[in-house]
Write a protein that holds these residues in place. Structure first.
Motif: not given
Length: 165
Positions: A138-164
């Motif tokens: 209920a409530g969905v008006d419009d949907v637009n999908s894009s499929f991943v062809l190739r993963t270039v970068k996948r990380s869960t690590a956050l940028p810690l240098r910006q925290v220093e």
């Protein structure tokens, strides 16, 4: 102090070194971590427990390989809602939280309201997700999908240098 609201100035270089190691080696023992950051095991454990209690470390998890689990199709789906009333938003969020295909959902600014990150087995699985679940929500008006062809970068690590400091 409220969980998740840690003052950045409380994190010192040793904390950041610990976090950097843990982001890439989450199964490291306390003794190994202590050695890597030049602390005694007891001091390292105290810091680790403080980082957990303060909400800096939100949890620990295993990173799974989607293809090894038969999840061969990854898509990003942009969703526009018909109404932006709190009740409509709450219903949509409830739906999303119940769909295991959706591994992440972000509320956005701009021309679309939400971005869904979806994993399914194949195009047929995506079609079922789209037609049976998302477009029937209920409530969905419009949907637009894009499929991943190739993963270039996948990380869960956050940028810690910006925290220093």
């Amino acid at each position: 102090m409220q969980t998740g609201m840690l003052d950045r100035n409380i994190l010192d270089r040793t904390d950041l070194r610990m976090l950097a190691v843990l982001q890439t080696e989450g199964r490291i023992t306390n003794a190994e971590l202590a050695e890597r950051v030049n602390l005694s095991p007891s001091a390292c454990l105290r810091r680790l427990q403080r980082l957990e209690a303060d909400g800096v470390i939100a949890g620990y998890a295993a990173l799974l390989e989607p293809h090894a689990l038969g999840l061969g199709l990854q898509a990003f789906v942009r969703v526009q809602l018909a109404k932006h009333e709190s009740e409509a938003i709450e219903r949509f969020v409830e739906h999303v939280n119940g769909w295991e295909e959706v591994v992440a959902c972000y509320a956005l600014t701009g021309d679309m309201d939400y971005l869904l990150h979806v994993y399914v087995a194949d195009l047929e699985g995506f079609s079922r997700f789209l037609l049976d679940r998302l477009l029937n929500a209920a409530g969905v008006d419009d949907v637009n999908s894009s499929f991943v062809l190739r993963t270039v970068k996948r990380s869960t690590a956050l940028p810690l240098r910006q925290v220093e400091r």
